[in-house]
Design a protein around this motif. Structure first.
Motif, PDB file in Angstrom:
ATOM      1  N   ASP A   1      -4.894   2.339   4.509  1.00 28.12           N
ATOM      2  CA  ASP A   1      -4.177   1.276   5.245  1.00 28.12           C
ATOM      3  C   ASP A   1      -5.156   0.155   5.582  1.00 28.12           C
TER       4      ASP A   1
ATOM      5  N   LYS B   1       0.842  -1.188   0.000  1.00 24.49           N
ATOM      6  CA  LYS B   1       0.000   0.000   0.000  1.00 24.49           C
ATOM      7  C   LYS B   1       0.880   1.241   0.000  1.00 24.49           C
TER       8      LYS B   1
ATOM      9  N   GLY C   1      -7.507   8.533   6.053  1.00 26.96           N
ATOM     10  CA  GLY C   1      -6.367   7.651   6.249  1.00 26.96           C
ATOM     11  C   GLY C   1      -6.713   6.185   6.079  1.00 26.96           C
TER      12      GLY C   1
HETATM   13 MG    MG Z   1      -2.041   7.353   5.820  1.00 29.80          MG
END
Ligand code: MG
Ligand code: ASP
Length: 439
Positions: A197, A5, A194
Protein backbone atom coordinates in the motif's frame (compact mmCIF):
# COMPACT_ATOMS: atom_id res chain seq x y z
CA UNK A 1 -2.86 8.52 -14.48
CA UNK A 2 -4.40 6.35 -11.83
CA UNK A 3 -2.67 3.93 -9.48
CA UNK A 4 -4.32 0.59 -8.72
CA UNK A 5 -2.79 -1.58 -6.03
CA UNK A 6 -3.94 -5.17 -5.71
CA UNK A 7 -3.28 -7.07 -2.47
CA UNK A 8 -2.41 -10.76 -2.18
CA UNK A 9 -6.00 -11.98 -1.88
CA UNK A 10 -6.93 -9.97 -5.00
CA UNK A 11 -4.49 -12.07 -7.04
CA UNK A 12 -4.79 -15.29 -5.04
CA UNK A 13 -5.63 -17.55 -7.99
CA UNK A 14 -6.33 -17.58 -11.73
CA UNK A 15 -9.98 -16.51 -11.34
CA UNK A 16 -9.03 -13.56 -9.15
CA UNK A 17 -6.31 -12.53 -11.58
CA UNK A 18 -8.85 -12.59 -14.39
CA UNK A 19 -11.11 -10.38 -12.27
CA UNK A 20 -8.21 -7.95 -11.87
CA UNK A 21 -7.84 -7.99 -15.66
CA UNK A 22 -11.53 -7.09 -15.97
CA UNK A 23 -11.08 -4.17 -13.59
CA UNK A 24 -8.06 -2.88 -15.52
CA UNK A 25 -9.75 -3.26 -18.88
CA UNK A 26 -12.40 -0.81 -17.74
CA UNK A 27 -9.96 1.93 -16.77
CA UNK A 28 -7.46 1.88 -19.63
CA UNK A 29 -8.36 5.41 -20.68
CA UNK A 30 -7.28 6.66 -17.23
CA UNK A 31 -3.75 5.32 -17.82
CA UNK A 32 -3.50 2.72 -15.07
CA UNK A 33 -0.28 2.10 -13.15
CA UNK A 34 -0.54 -1.24 -11.35
CA UNK A 35 1.19 -2.07 -8.05
CA UNK A 36 1.09 -5.63 -6.74
CA UNK A 37 1.62 -7.62 -3.58
CA UNK A 38 2.80 -11.21 -3.75
CA UNK A 39 0.13 -13.88 -4.28
CA UNK A 40 -1.60 -14.47 -0.94
CA UNK A 41 0.42 -16.50 1.54
CA UNK A 42 3.63 -16.32 -0.52
CA UNK A 43 5.55 -13.85 1.67
CA UNK A 44 4.89 -16.03 4.74
CA UNK A 45 6.07 -19.13 2.86
CA UNK A 46 9.22 -17.39 1.64
CA UNK A 47 10.06 -16.52 5.25
CA UNK A 48 9.27 -20.01 6.49
CA UNK A 49 11.47 -21.70 3.88
CA UNK A 50 14.33 -19.32 4.64
CA UNK A 51 14.01 -20.18 8.33
CA UNK A 52 13.94 -23.89 7.55
CA UNK A 53 17.07 -23.49 5.45
CA UNK A 54 18.71 -21.91 8.47
CA UNK A 55 17.46 -24.33 11.11
CA UNK A 56 17.22 -27.63 9.24
CA UNK A 57 19.47 -27.08 6.27
CA UNK A 58 16.57 -27.81 3.93
CA UNK A 59 16.76 -26.31 0.44
CA UNK A 60 13.39 -27.27 -0.96
CA UNK A 61 11.51 -24.54 -2.79
CA UNK A 62 8.63 -26.87 -3.66
CA UNK A 63 5.82 -25.03 -1.83
CA UNK A 64 6.74 -21.82 -3.66
CA UNK A 65 7.21 -23.47 -7.02
CA UNK A 66 3.90 -25.34 -6.77
CA UNK A 67 1.96 -22.28 -5.57
CA UNK A 68 3.00 -20.32 -8.66
CA UNK A 69 2.98 -23.18 -11.17
CA UNK A 70 -0.65 -23.89 -10.39
CA UNK A 71 -1.68 -20.31 -11.18
CA UNK A 72 0.55 -20.13 -14.27
CA UNK A 73 -0.97 -23.33 -15.66
CA UNK A 74 -4.52 -22.26 -14.90
CA UNK A 75 -3.93 -18.99 -16.73
CA UNK A 76 -2.24 -20.75 -19.63
CA UNK A 77 0.74 -18.39 -19.75
CA UNK A 78 4.33 -19.32 -20.51
CA UNK A 79 5.33 -22.15 -18.13
CA UNK A 80 8.83 -20.90 -17.43
CA UNK A 81 7.92 -17.28 -16.77
CA UNK A 82 9.46 -17.22 -13.26
CA UNK A 83 11.98 -20.04 -13.82
CA UNK A 84 15.11 -17.90 -13.41
CA UNK A 85 13.76 -16.33 -10.22
CA UNK A 86 12.96 -19.74 -8.73
CA UNK A 87 16.53 -20.72 -9.50
CA UNK A 88 17.82 -17.60 -7.70
CA UNK A 89 15.62 -18.35 -4.70
CA UNK A 90 16.96 -21.92 -4.59
CA UNK A 91 20.51 -20.52 -4.62
CA UNK A 92 19.65 -18.21 -1.76
CA UNK A 93 18.30 -21.06 0.38
CA UNK A 94 21.44 -23.04 -0.38
CA UNK A 95 23.53 -20.08 0.76
CA UNK A 96 21.55 -19.66 3.98
CA UNK A 97 21.87 -23.35 4.80
CA UNK A 98 25.62 -23.30 4.11
CA UNK A 99 26.60 -20.22 6.08
CA UNK A 100 23.92 -20.94 8.71
CA UNK A 101 23.00 -17.31 8.89
CA UNK A 102 19.78 -15.48 8.07
CA UNK A 103 20.40 -11.76 8.46
CA UNK A 104 17.71 -9.09 8.12
CA UNK A 105 19.34 -8.31 4.78
CA UNK A 106 19.02 -11.83 3.40
CA UNK A 107 15.50 -12.11 4.80
CA UNK A 108 14.47 -8.99 2.83
CA UNK A 109 16.05 -10.48 -0.26
CA UNK A 110 14.12 -13.72 0.35
CA UNK A 111 10.82 -11.85 0.78
CA UNK A 112 11.40 -9.80 -2.37
CA UNK A 113 10.82 -12.82 -4.62
CA UNK A 114 7.07 -12.83 -3.95
CA UNK A 115 6.39 -9.51 -5.66
CA UNK A 116 8.91 -10.23 -8.40
CA UNK A 117 7.01 -13.43 -9.23
CA UNK A 118 3.58 -11.83 -9.14
CA UNK A 119 4.30 -8.88 -11.47
CA UNK A 120 5.56 -11.23 -14.17
CA UNK A 121 2.51 -13.48 -13.93
CA UNK A 122 -0.07 -10.71 -13.93
CA UNK A 123 1.66 -8.74 -16.71
CA UNK A 124 1.76 -11.91 -18.83
CA UNK A 125 -1.93 -12.47 -18.23
CA UNK A 126 -2.74 -8.90 -19.26
CA UNK A 127 -0.69 -9.27 -22.45
CA UNK A 128 -2.47 -12.53 -23.17
CA UNK A 129 -5.83 -10.75 -23.10
CA UNK A 130 -4.61 -7.95 -25.33
CA UNK A 131 -3.59 -5.32 -22.77
CA UNK A 132 0.07 -4.46 -23.46
CA UNK A 133 1.69 -4.64 -20.02
CA UNK A 134 5.21 -4.69 -18.67
CA UNK A 135 6.44 -6.21 -15.39
CA UNK A 136 8.66 -3.78 -13.50
CA UNK A 137 10.73 -4.15 -10.34
CA UNK A 138 10.26 -0.98 -8.33
CA UNK A 139 13.96 -0.34 -7.74
CA UNK A 140 14.60 -0.42 -11.47
CA UNK A 141 12.48 2.72 -11.77
CA UNK A 142 14.13 4.43 -8.82
CA UNK A 143 12.35 3.29 -5.66
CA UNK A 144 15.34 3.64 -3.36
CA UNK A 145 15.29 3.44 0.41
CA UNK A 146 17.55 3.67 3.42
CA UNK A 147 19.13 0.43 4.65
CA UNK A 148 16.77 -0.41 7.53
CA UNK A 149 16.01 -3.95 6.43
CA UNK A 150 12.48 -5.03 7.19
CA UNK A 151 11.24 -1.46 7.67
CA UNK A 152 13.05 0.62 5.08
CA UNK A 153 12.02 4.21 4.42
CA UNK A 154 12.00 5.80 0.96
CA UNK A 155 14.83 8.27 0.33
CA UNK A 156 13.88 11.91 -0.25
CA UNK A 157 13.63 13.28 -3.81
CA UNK A 158 12.48 10.07 -5.47
CA UNK A 159 9.56 11.71 -7.23
CA UNK A 160 11.41 13.11 -10.25
CA UNK A 161 13.23 9.93 -11.30
CA UNK A 162 10.21 7.68 -10.67
CA UNK A 163 7.86 9.97 -12.60
CA UNK A 164 10.31 10.21 -15.49
CA UNK A 165 10.73 6.44 -15.67
CA UNK A 166 7.00 5.79 -15.64
CA UNK A 167 6.14 8.50 -18.16
CA UNK A 168 8.62 6.98 -20.59
CA UNK A 169 6.74 3.67 -20.69
CA UNK A 170 4.47 2.69 -23.54
CA UNK A 171 2.78 -0.27 -21.86
CA UNK A 172 0.77 -0.60 -18.64
CA UNK A 173 3.39 -0.82 -15.88
CA UNK A 174 2.88 -3.68 -13.42
CA UNK A 175 5.17 -2.78 -10.55
CA UNK A 176 6.33 -4.69 -7.47
CA UNK A 177 4.97 -3.32 -4.21
CA UNK A 178 6.73 -3.81 -0.85
CA UNK A 179 10.33 -3.79 -2.09
CA UNK A 180 13.05 -1.27 -2.84
CA UNK A 181 16.80 -1.04 -2.92
CA UNK A 182 19.16 0.74 -0.56
CA UNK A 183 20.38 3.15 -3.23
CA UNK A 184 21.29 2.32 -6.82
CA UNK A 185 23.33 -0.88 -6.81
CA UNK A 186 22.50 -1.40 -3.11
CA UNK A 187 20.85 -4.32 -1.36
CA UNK A 188 17.19 -5.22 -1.70
CA UNK A 189 15.02 -3.86 1.13
CA UNK A 190 11.38 -4.16 2.15
CA UNK A 191 9.05 -1.47 3.48
CA UNK A 192 7.60 -3.68 6.23
CA UNK A 193 4.82 -6.25 6.12
CA UNK A 194 1.80 -5.03 4.22
CA UNK A 195 4.02 -2.38 2.63
CA UNK A 196 2.62 -2.61 -0.90
CA UNK A 197 0.00 0.00 0.00
CA UNK A 198 2.86 2.30 0.92
CA UNK A 199 4.60 1.58 -2.41
CA UNK A 200 1.38 2.49 -4.22
CA UNK A 201 1.25 5.81 -2.39
CA UNK A 202 4.94 6.56 -2.99
CA UNK A 203 4.57 5.91 -6.72
CA UNK A 204 1.16 7.59 -6.93
CA UNK A 205 2.52 10.69 -5.29
CA UNK A 206 5.63 10.68 -7.53
CA UNK A 207 3.58 10.70 -10.72
CA UNK A 208 0.90 13.01 -9.30
CA UNK A 209 -1.77 10.36 -9.86
CA UNK A 210 -5.39 11.41 -10.14
CA UNK A 211 -6.27 8.76 -7.53
CA UNK A 212 -4.66 5.87 -5.62
CA UNK A 213 -6.89 2.82 -5.48
CA UNK A 214 -6.21 0.12 -2.90
CA UNK A 215 -7.98 -3.05 -4.05
CA UNK A 216 -8.50 -5.56 -1.25
CA UNK A 217 -10.94 -8.23 -0.08
CA UNK A 218 -13.40 -6.13 1.96
CA UNK A 219 -15.80 -3.33 1.06
CA UNK A 220 -13.59 -0.55 2.43
CA UNK A 221 -12.57 0.77 5.82
CA UNK A 222 -15.29 -0.39 8.20
CA UNK A 223 -17.01 1.14 11.22
CA UNK A 224 -15.51 -1.76 13.26
CA UNK A 225 -13.97 -5.18 12.69
CA UNK A 226 -16.81 -7.18 11.06
CA UNK A 227 -15.58 -10.32 12.77
CA UNK A 228 -16.57 -8.75 16.07
CA UNK A 229 -19.46 -6.60 14.93
CA UNK A 230 -21.42 -8.43 12.21
CA UNK A 231 -23.34 -5.30 11.21
CA UNK A 232 -20.25 -3.13 10.89
CA UNK A 233 -20.47 -1.21 7.60
CA UNK A 234 -18.07 0.42 5.19
CA UNK A 235 -17.43 4.12 5.70
CA UNK A 236 -18.11 6.15 2.57
CA UNK A 237 -15.61 8.94 3.13
CA UNK A 238 -12.83 9.69 5.62
CA UNK A 239 -10.25 12.42 6.07
CA UNK A 240 -6.53 11.62 5.83
CA UNK A 241 -6.22 12.27 9.57
CA UNK A 242 -9.00 9.88 10.46
CA UNK A 243 -7.71 7.19 8.12
CA UNK A 244 -4.17 7.57 9.52
CA UNK A 245 -5.38 7.02 13.08
CA UNK A 246 -7.47 4.04 12.05
CA UNK A 247 -4.70 2.44 10.00
CA UNK A 248 -2.20 2.87 12.79
CA UNK A 249 -4.51 1.54 15.46
CA UNK A 250 -5.44 -1.67 13.81
CA UNK A 251 -7.93 -1.20 10.96
CA UNK A 252 -5.76 -3.62 8.97
CA UNK A 253 -7.19 -2.70 5.55
CA UNK A 254 -4.49 -0.19 4.75
CA UNK A 255 -0.84 0.18 5.77
CA UNK A 256 -0.38 3.12 8.19
CA UNK A 257 2.33 4.86 6.14
CA UNK A 258 0.16 4.97 3.02
CA UNK A 259 -1.32 8.33 3.91
CA UNK A 260 2.05 10.11 4.19
CA UNK A 261 2.85 10.48 0.47
CA UNK A 262 -0.84 10.96 -0.38
CA UNK A 263 -1.16 13.86 2.05
CA UNK A 264 1.93 15.53 0.59
CA UNK A 265 0.31 15.86 -2.83
CA UNK A 266 -3.31 15.72 -1.63
CA UNK A 267 -4.12 12.66 -3.72
CA UNK A 268 -7.35 10.83 -2.90
CA UNK A 269 -7.10 7.20 -1.83
CA UNK A 270 -9.96 4.85 -2.57
CA UNK A 271 -10.25 1.46 -0.84
CA UNK A 272 -12.14 -1.02 -3.03
CA UNK A 273 -13.16 -4.68 -3.02
CA UNK A 274 -11.88 -6.91 -5.85
CA UNK A 275 -14.62 -9.44 -5.03
CA UNK A 276 -17.32 -6.76 -5.37
CA UNK A 277 -15.90 -4.14 -7.74
CA UNK A 278 -19.28 -2.43 -7.99
CA UNK A 279 -19.30 -1.54 -4.25
CA UNK A 280 -18.45 2.15 -3.69
CA UNK A 281 -15.66 1.50 -1.15
CA UNK A 282 -14.12 4.13 1.10
CA UNK A 283 -12.75 7.41 -0.22
CA UNK A 284 -9.98 9.08 1.80
CA UNK A 285 -9.49 12.78 1.12
CA UNK A 286 -7.97 15.84 2.76
CA UNK A 287 -11.13 17.39 4.18
CA UNK A 288 -13.77 15.68 6.23
CA UNK A 289 -17.10 16.23 4.51
CA UNK A 290 -19.38 18.66 6.36
CA UNK A 291 -22.10 16.97 8.35
CA UNK A 292 -20.31 13.63 8.68
CA UNK A 293 -21.03 11.61 11.80
CA UNK A 294 -19.03 12.59 14.88
CA UNK A 295 -17.53 9.13 15.42
CA UNK A 296 -16.51 7.40 12.20
CA UNK A 297 -14.99 4.13 13.30
CA UNK A 298 -13.80 1.99 16.19
CA UNK A 299 -10.45 0.31 15.66
CA UNK A 300 -8.53 -1.97 17.96
CA UNK A 301 -5.07 -3.41 18.27
CA UNK A 302 -4.58 -6.54 20.38
CA UNK A 303 -1.62 -7.84 22.34
CA UNK A 304 -0.04 -4.61 23.35
CA UNK A 305 1.93 -4.17 26.57
CA UNK A 306 1.53 -1.48 29.20
CA UNK A 307 4.67 -0.31 30.94
CA UNK A 308 4.01 1.49 34.21
CA UNK A 309 6.81 3.54 35.70
CA UNK A 310 6.72 5.27 39.07
CA UNK A 311 9.45 7.71 39.95
CA UNK A 312 11.34 6.52 43.00
CA UNK A 313 12.54 10.05 43.72
CA UNK A 314 10.58 12.78 45.37
CA UNK A 315 7.95 14.97 43.74
CA UNK A 316 8.71 18.12 41.74
CA UNK A 317 11.64 16.52 40.02
CA UNK A 318 12.47 17.56 36.49
CA UNK A 319 13.97 15.44 33.74
CA UNK A 320 12.25 12.20 34.76
CA UNK A 321 10.26 11.86 31.51
CA UNK A 322 13.32 12.77 29.47
CA UNK A 323 15.21 9.91 31.06
CA UNK A 324 12.36 7.49 30.44
CA UNK A 325 11.97 8.49 26.80
CA UNK A 326 15.69 8.37 26.17
CA UNK A 327 15.74 4.69 27.11
CA UNK A 328 12.77 3.91 24.82
CA UNK A 329 14.39 5.80 21.95
CA UNK A 330 17.78 4.19 22.32
CA UNK A 331 16.23 0.72 22.51
CA UNK A 332 13.98 1.49 19.51
CA UNK A 333 10.80 0.64 21.40
CA UNK A 334 7.85 2.37 19.79
CA UNK A 335 5.54 4.28 22.11
CA UNK A 336 1.83 4.34 21.26
CA UNK A 337 -0.11 5.88 24.14
CA UNK A 338 1.07 7.77 27.21
CA UNK A 339 -0.80 8.72 30.32
CA UNK A 340 0.86 10.46 33.24
CA UNK A 341 0.42 11.79 36.73
CA UNK A 342 2.85 13.75 38.88
CA UNK A 343 4.98 10.75 39.81
CA UNK A 344 4.06 8.03 37.36
CA UNK A 345 3.66 7.32 33.69
CA UNK A 346 1.95 4.49 31.78
CA UNK A 347 3.18 3.81 28.27
CA UNK A 348 1.74 1.37 25.76
CA UNK A 349 3.74 -0.33 23.05
CA UNK A 350 3.22 -3.09 20.55
CA UNK A 351 6.95 -3.78 20.36
CA UNK A 352 7.46 -7.34 21.62
CA UNK A 353 11.21 -7.79 21.86
CA UNK A 354 13.57 -6.11 24.28
CA UNK A 355 10.98 -5.28 26.94
CA UNK A 356 12.72 -7.17 29.75
CA UNK A 357 15.97 -5.32 29.14
CA UNK A 358 14.08 -2.05 29.01
CA UNK A 359 12.50 -2.79 32.39
CA UNK A 360 15.87 -3.64 33.86
CA UNK A 361 17.38 -0.36 32.72
CA UNK A 362 14.50 1.85 33.82
CA UNK A 363 14.44 0.07 37.17
CA UNK A 364 17.63 1.93 37.97
CA UNK A 365 15.65 5.12 38.45
CA UNK A 366 12.00 4.09 38.65
CA UNK A 367 9.72 1.28 39.80
CA UNK A 368 8.52 -0.56 36.68
CA UNK A 369 5.76 -3.07 36.10
CA UNK A 370 4.69 -4.68 32.82
CA UNK A 371 1.12 -5.61 31.99
CA UNK A 372 0.84 -7.81 28.91
CA UNK A 373 -2.12 -9.03 26.84
CA UNK A 374 -3.91 -5.72 26.67
CA UNK A 375 -5.81 -4.19 23.75
CA UNK A 376 -6.01 -0.59 22.56
CA UNK A 377 -9.44 0.48 21.36
CA UNK A 378 -9.68 3.76 19.44
CA UNK A 379 -12.79 5.76 18.87
CA UNK A 380 -12.00 7.98 15.87
CA UNK A 381 -13.80 10.88 14.27
CA UNK A 382 -12.84 14.42 13.35
CA UNK A 383 -16.20 15.69 14.60
CA UNK A 384 -15.14 14.80 18.15
CA UNK A 385 -13.15 18.05 18.21
CA UNK A 386 -16.28 20.11 18.57
CA UNK A 387 -18.69 17.59 20.01
CA UNK A 388 -19.65 17.43 23.67
CA UNK A 389 -20.30 14.23 25.57
CA UNK A 390 -18.40 11.68 23.48
CA UNK A 391 -16.24 10.56 26.41
CA UNK A 392 -19.33 10.30 28.61
CA UNK A 393 -20.97 8.03 26.06
CA UNK A 394 -17.85 5.87 25.79
CA UNK A 395 -17.71 5.35 29.56
CA UNK A 396 -21.42 4.82 29.88
CA UNK A 397 -21.52 2.11 27.23
CA UNK A 398 -18.42 0.34 28.57
CA UNK A 399 -19.82 0.57 32.09
CA UNK A 400 -23.05 -1.03 30.97
CA UNK A 401 -21.08 -3.79 29.24
CA UNK A 402 -19.11 -4.35 32.45
CA UNK A 403 -15.73 -3.63 30.81
CA UNK A 404 -13.09 -2.09 33.07
CA UNK A 405 -10.90 0.52 31.39
CA UNK A 406 -7.21 0.43 32.28
CA UNK A 407 -6.09 3.70 30.64
CA UNK A 408 -7.57 6.48 28.55
CA UNK A 409 -5.99 9.19 26.41
CA UNK A 410 -6.97 11.80 23.89
CA UNK A 411 -4.39 12.90 21.31
CA UNK A 412 -3.51 16.50 20.55
CA UNK A 413 -5.53 16.44 17.32
CA UNK A 414 -8.56 15.51 19.43
CA UNK A 415 -9.92 13.16 16.80
CA UNK A 416 -9.12 9.96 18.68
CA UNK A 417 -10.01 8.75 22.16
CA UNK A 418 -7.97 5.65 22.96
CA UNK A 419 -8.65 3.19 25.75
CA UNK A 420 -6.74 0.20 26.99
CA UNK A 421 -8.69 -2.88 28.08
CA UNK A 422 -7.88 -6.54 28.73
CA UNK A 423 -7.57 -8.71 25.60
CA UNK A 424 -10.49 -10.80 26.84
CA UNK A 425 -12.76 -7.75 26.97
CA UNK A 426 -12.27 -6.66 23.32
CA UNK A 427 -15.42 -8.24 21.94
CA UNK A 428 -17.90 -6.86 24.50
CA UNK A 429 -16.15 -3.47 24.47
CA UNK A 430 -16.12 -3.00 20.69
CA UNK A 431 -19.70 -4.21 20.40
CA UNK A 432 -20.89 -1.85 23.13
CA UNK A 433 -19.12 1.13 21.54
CA UNK A 434 -20.43 0.30 18.08
CA UNK A 435 -23.95 0.09 19.48
CA UNK A 436 -23.50 3.43 21.24
CA UNK A 437 -22.29 5.32 18.17
CA UNK A 438 -23.74 3.53 15.16
CA UNK A 439 -27.09 1.98 16.05
MG1 MG B 1 -2.29 -5.37 2.77
N1 ASP C 1 3.65 -9.24 0.34
C1 ASP C 1 3.97 -8.35 1.43
C2 ASP C 1 3.39 -8.91 2.72
O1 ASP C 1 2.78 -9.96 2.73
C3 ASP C 1 3.53 -6.94 1.21
C4 ASP C 1 2.05 -6.73 1.05
O2 ASP C 1 1.29 -7.68 0.89
O3 ASP C 1 1.64 -5.58 1.09
O4 ASP C 1 3.57 -8.31 3.75
Amino acid sequence: MIVLKFGGTSIADADQIRAVGDILEKCLTRKPVVILSALSGVTDTLIRLAQEALEKGSKSIDPIRRRHQKVIQALGIEEDIVGDLLQDYRELLKGISLVKELTPRSLDYAMSFGERFSVRIIAAHLCQRGIPAEPIVSYDIGLHTDAQFGKALPLPDLDGPIAKAIRGLKKVPVITGFIGKAGPGGDVTTLGRGGSDYSAAIIGSAIGAEEIQIWTDVDGIMTADPEIVPDARPIDILSFDEASELAYFGARVIHPSTMIPAIKKSIAIRVLNTYRPEAPGTLVVRERPPGAQVVRSIAHKRNITLINIVSTRMLQQHGFMARVFEVFARREIVIDLISTSEVSVSISTDSKGGLDDLVEEISEFGRVTLEREKTIICVVGQGMRDAVGVAARIFESLGEAGVPVRLITQGATRINISLVVENRDVEPAVRALHRAFFD
